[in-house]
Design a protein around this motif. Structure first.
Motif, PDB file in Angstrom:
ATOM      1  N   SER A 144       7.354  -0.922 -71.083  1.00 49.70           N
ATOM      2  CA  SER A 144       8.367  -0.080 -71.719  1.00 49.70           C
ATOM      3  C   SER A 144       9.215  -0.856 -72.732  1.00 49.70           C
ATOM      4  CB  SER A 144       9.280   0.526 -70.648  1.00 49.70           C
ATOM      5  OG  SER A 144      10.300   1.291 -71.242  1.00 49.70           O
ATOM      6  N   GLY A 145       9.377  -0.298 -73.920  1.00 47.69           N
ATOM      7  CA  GLY A 145      10.247  -0.861 -74.948  1.00 47.69           C
ATOM      8  C   GLY A 145       9.655  -1.975 -75.784  1.00 47.69           C
ATOM      9  N   GLN A 146       8.413  -2.353 -75.538  1.00 52.44           N
ATOM     10  CA  GLN A 146       7.833  -3.498 -76.249  1.00 52.44           C
ATOM     11  C   GLN A 146       7.205  -3.131 -77.592  1.00 52.44           C
ATOM     12  OE1 GLN A 146       5.246  -6.070 -73.929  1.00 52.44           O
ATOM     13  NE2 GLN A 146       6.297  -5.536 -72.017  1.00 52.44           N
ATOM     14  N   TYR A 147       6.864  -1.825 -77.795  1.00 51.21           N
ATOM     15  CA  TYR A 147       6.057  -1.464 -78.954  1.00 51.21           C
ATOM     16  C   TYR A 147       6.733  -0.414 -79.835  1.00 51.21           C
ATOM     17  CZ  TYR A 147       2.492  -4.105 -76.563  1.00 51.21           C
ATOM     18  OH  TYR A 147       1.811  -5.137 -75.946  1.00 51.21           O
ATOM     19  N   ASP A 148       6.600  -0.606 -81.151  1.00 51.29           N
ATOM     20  CA  ASP A 148       7.103   0.373 -82.125  1.00 51.29           C
ATOM     21  C   ASP A 148       6.160   1.567 -82.216  1.00 51.29           C
ATOM     22  OD1 ASP A 148       9.074  -1.602 -83.098  1.00 51.29           O
ATOM     23  OD2 ASP A 148       7.309  -2.593 -83.936  1.00 51.29           O
ATOM     24  N   VAL A 149       4.858   1.292 -82.032  1.00 55.65           N
ATOM     25  CA  VAL A 149       3.841   2.329 -82.143  1.00 55.65           C
ATOM     26  C   VAL A 149       2.871   2.196 -80.974  1.00 55.65           C
ATOM     27  CG1 VAL A 149       1.904   3.250 -83.503  1.00 55.65           C
ATOM     28  CG2 VAL A 149       3.951   2.401 -84.676  1.00 55.65           C
ATOM     29  N   ALA A 170       6.204   5.775 -91.030  1.00 55.41           N
ATOM     30  CA  ALA A 170       6.993   4.900 -90.155  1.00 55.41           C
ATOM     31  C   ALA A 170       7.235   3.518 -90.740  1.00 55.41           C
ATOM     32  CB  ALA A 170       6.289   4.764 -88.804  1.00 55.41           C
ATOM     33  N   GLY A 171       6.683   3.237 -91.910  1.00 57.04           N
ATOM     34  CA  GLY A 171       6.802   1.886 -92.455  1.00 57.04           C
ATOM     35  C   GLY A 171       5.877   0.936 -91.719  1.00 57.04           C
ATOM     36  N   THR A 172       6.148  -0.344 -91.812  1.00 56.43           N
ATOM     37  CA  THR A 172       5.308  -1.360 -91.170  1.00 56.43           C
ATOM     38  C   THR A 172       5.811  -1.658 -89.762  1.00 56.43           C
ATOM     39  OG1 THR A 172       4.812  -2.402 -93.296  1.00 56.43           O
ATOM     40  CG2 THR A 172       4.435  -3.716 -91.316  1.00 56.43           C
ATOM     41  N   PRO A 173       5.033  -1.292 -88.735  1.00 58.51           N
ATOM     42  CA  PRO A 173       5.457  -1.594 -87.366  1.00 58.51           C
ATOM     43  C   PRO A 173       5.366  -3.104 -87.092  1.00 58.51           C
ATOM     44  CG  PRO A 173       3.704   0.066 -87.442  1.00 58.51           C
ATOM     45  CD  PRO A 173       3.748  -0.588 -88.774  1.00 58.51           C
ATOM     46  N   LYS A 174       6.180  -3.556 -86.160  1.00 55.30           N
ATOM     47  CA  LYS A 174       6.094  -4.963 -85.751  1.00 55.30           C
ATOM     48  C   LYS A 174       5.072  -5.135 -84.623  1.00 55.30           C
ATOM     49  CE  LYS A 174      10.890  -6.100 -87.001  1.00 55.30           C
ATOM     50  NZ  LYS A 174      12.222  -6.534 -86.488  1.00 55.30           N
ATOM     51  N   GLN A 175       5.147  -4.257 -83.633  1.00 52.37           N
ATOM     52  CA  GLN A 175       4.282  -4.371 -82.455  1.00 52.37           C
ATOM     53  C   GLN A 175       3.580  -3.031 -82.222  1.00 52.37           C
ATOM     54  OE1 GLN A 175       4.275  -7.367 -80.861  1.00 52.37           O
ATOM     55  NE2 GLN A 175       5.994  -8.209 -82.031  1.00 52.37           N
ATOM     56  N   TRP A 176       2.260  -3.063 -82.086  1.00 54.44           N
ATOM     57  CA  TRP A 176       1.474  -1.826 -81.958  1.00 54.44           C
ATOM     58  C   TRP A 176       0.537  -1.997 -80.765  1.00 54.44           C
ATOM     59  CZ3 TRP A 176      -0.240   1.339 -86.740  1.00 54.44           C
ATOM     60  CH2 TRP A 176      -1.091   2.379 -86.384  1.00 54.44           C
ATOM     61  N   LEU A 177       0.546  -1.015 -79.864  1.00 51.91           N
ATOM     62  CA  LEU A 177      -0.381  -0.997 -78.731  1.00 51.91           C
ATOM     63  C   LEU A 177      -1.401   0.108 -78.926  1.00 51.91           C
ATOM     64  CD1 LEU A 177      -1.229  -1.975 -75.870  1.00 51.91           C
ATOM     65  CD2 LEU A 177       0.291  -0.200 -74.950  1.00 51.91           C
ATOM     66  N   ASP A 178      -2.669  -0.261 -78.929  1.00 45.83           N
ATOM     67  CA  ASP A 178      -3.760   0.707 -79.063  1.00 45.83           C
ATOM     68  C   ASP A 178      -4.332   0.991 -77.679  1.00 45.83           C
ATOM     69  OD1 ASP A 178      -5.581   2.360 -80.441  1.00 45.83           O
ATOM     70  OD2 ASP A 178      -7.099   0.779 -80.402  1.00 45.83           O
ATOM     71  N   GLY A 184      12.886   6.373 -81.084  1.00 45.38           N
ATOM     72  CA  GLY A 184      12.559   6.019 -82.465  1.00 45.38           C
ATOM     73  C   GLY A 184      11.148   5.484 -82.629  1.00 45.38           C
ATOM     74  N   GLY A 185      10.478   5.202 -81.514  1.00 48.24           N
ATOM     75  CA  GLY A 185       9.110   4.722 -81.577  1.00 48.24           C
ATOM     76  C   GLY A 185       8.139   5.858 -81.877  1.00 48.24           C
ATOM     77  N   VAL A 220      -2.287  13.437 -85.292  1.00 46.63           N
ATOM     78  CA  VAL A 220      -0.897  13.822 -85.181  1.00 46.63           C
ATOM     79  C   VAL A 220      -0.055  12.564 -84.973  1.00 46.63           C
ATOM     80  CG1 VAL A 220       0.809  15.067 -83.769  1.00 46.63           C
ATOM     81  CG2 VAL A 220      -1.421  16.105 -84.221  1.00 46.63           C
ATOM     82  N   LEU A 221       1.026  12.471 -85.716  1.00 48.84           N
ATOM     83  CA  LEU A 221       1.972  11.363 -85.554  1.00 48.84           C
ATOM     84  C   LEU A 221       3.304  11.948 -85.119  1.00 48.84           C
ATOM     85  CD1 LEU A 221       2.566   8.294 -85.882  1.00 48.84           C
ATOM     86  CD2 LEU A 221       3.326   8.819 -88.226  1.00 48.84           C
ATOM     87  N   ALA A 222       3.833  11.452 -84.004  1.00 50.02           N
ATOM     88  CA  ALA A 222       5.080  11.984 -83.446  1.00 50.02           C
ATOM     89  C   ALA A 222       6.065  10.846 -83.171  1.00 50.02           C
ATOM     90  CB  ALA A 222       4.800  12.764 -82.175  1.00 50.02           C
ATOM     91  N   ARG A 223       7.339  11.145 -83.375  1.00 51.00           N
ATOM     92  CA  ARG A 223       8.413  10.166 -83.145  1.00 51.00           C
ATOM     93  C   ARG A 223       9.183  10.547 -81.903  1.00 51.00           C
ATOM     94  NH1 ARG A 223      13.876   9.379 -85.246  1.00 51.00           N
ATOM     95  NH2 ARG A 223      14.270   7.148 -85.587  1.00 51.00           N
ATOM     96  N   ARG A 224       9.439   9.565 -81.049  1.00 50.70           N
ATOM     97  CA  ARG A 224      10.242   9.852 -79.850  1.00 50.70           C
ATOM     98  C   ARG A 224      11.700   9.997 -80.283  1.00 50.70           C
ATOM     99  NH1 ARG A 224      11.817   6.435 -74.341  1.00 50.70           N
ATOM    100  NH2 ARG A 224      13.404   7.960 -73.787  1.00 50.70           N
TER     101      ARG A 224
END
Length: 353
Positions: free
Chosen positions: A182-187, A119-127, A214-215, A347-351
């Motif tokens: 909703s919509g705030q995080y790339d990952v 996915a490259g470098t995400p800008k915003q990530w929520l764990d 795309g997230g 597992v890594l999945a893309r919306r």
């Protein structure tokens, strides 16, 4: 306050909780699979007690004969979850848990590298289920330009923010907060989180709601298909009863992600393996054999001086067994993790819709 004083202070509340027994901590037994709704008879996978904290109670894991989903049946209710989680991650157990998690740096960095590769470098990530924020803290070494936030139902997430391990904390239920963020995080990541939840399917659906198209959703889970689970039985640490309510075969997770509008872009089964199965089982066995010498808040009184001394002596005497188990883990891991003995998968999945 010393740990002994903390235990003494908690003992009356535990004794009050246990006065009516443990049956009230469980829901009614279910007859349909919580994953695929099959009504076929289930197969018993495990019958066990709490081999970690040694709180009273008996627990059963069953598997669906249609889809293979493994689940606790009967399941703990809300009151039961509070009782068995109490003093595990926080309170009396906070120090031990922090010590365990902060030494998994390579595993934490491996999670970040998996996302970076696809996915490259995400800008915003929520764990989600971040606990004390050890994963985001370590992941920063791999992704220094990514901003990490954390969500958890425990107070650990507040401490994670105070300690600077995450930028922002969400203290609450992810399903209830999904629309708000909703919509705030790339990952969005869920590492060793879904197995603790009441309804993993709802959690994945909430991630679909929270992510933009795309997230990415990154998931790590204990692998119930690992050969170690059969070899070690109740002494296999990832069963973690009574906390793990669901154990999902990777095929089930893959299919559910696809149904919800995700496309799986990467899977790892060998790489996430943590080579501690044998040594953890050895430690659990020694602990169980000597638990009468441990001061536990959920027992009526502290152990005698003799029992405490006997426990310490037994742990010293067991060192050769523990060292041998450690060697078994180290010898088997390089080959075994690629031959069905990995205890963890990612597992890594893309919306995509």
């Amino acid at each position: 306050m010393t740990k002994s004083e903390m235990i003494a202070a908690r003992r009356p509340a535990y004794m009050s909780d246990l006065a009516e027994g443990t049956d009230r901590f469980f829901e009614s037994r279910r007859e349909t699979c919580p994953w695929c709704a099959s009504t076929k008879p289930f197969k018993v996978v495990l019958r066990t007690s709490d081999v970690i904290q040694h709180k009273p109670g008996k627990f059963v894991l069953e598997s669906c004969t249609d889809c293979g989903h493994v689940f606790q049946n009967p399941r703990l209710n809300t009151e039961g979850l509070e009782f068995y989680y109490r003093d595990f991650y926080d309170g009396l157990g906070a120090e031990d848990m922090n010590s365990t998690l902060q030494f998994n740096r390579s595993g934490h960095e491996g999670r970040a590298r998996m996302v970076l590769a696809s996915a490259g470098t995400p800008k915003q990530w929520l764990d989600v289920g971040t606990g004390h924020g050890h994963f985001p803290h370590d992941a920063k070494r791999v992704l220094p330009d990514t901003e990490f936030d954390g969500l958890d139902m425990t107070d650990g997430v507040l401490l994670a923010q105070q300690e600077g391990r995450i930028r922002k904390s969400y203290h609450g239920n992810f399903v209830e907060l999904a629309e708000e963020i909703s919509g705030q995080y790339d990952v969005i990541s869920m590492y060793h989180y879904l197995e603790h939840t009441l309804d993993p399917g709802k959690e994945i659906a909430a991630a679909h709601t929270a992510l933009p198209e795309g997230g990415y959703l990154s998931i790590e889970l204990p692998d119930p298909e690992s050969a170690w689970s059969r070899l070690l039985g109740r002494w296999w640490t990832p069963w973690l009863q009574p906390q793990h309510l669901h154990m999902m075969p990777i095929a089930n997770l893959r299919a559910r992600l696809t149904e919800l509008g995700f496309t799986v872009v990467a899977e790892q089964r060998a790489e996430p393996h943590i080579a501690t199965d044998a040594v953890n089982a050895a430690l659990l066995l020694v602990n169980a054999a000597t638990i009468a010498g441990e001061n536990l808040a959920w027992r009526p009184a502290p152990p005698s001086r003799f029992r405490r001394a006997l426990r310490k002596t037994a742990f010293v005497a067991s060192l050769p067994l523990v060292v041998a188990a450690l060697l078994v883990d180290r010898v088997i891991a390089p080959i075994g993790r690629k031959r069905g003995m990995s205890n963890t998968y990612r597992v890594l999945a893309r919306r995509t819709s």
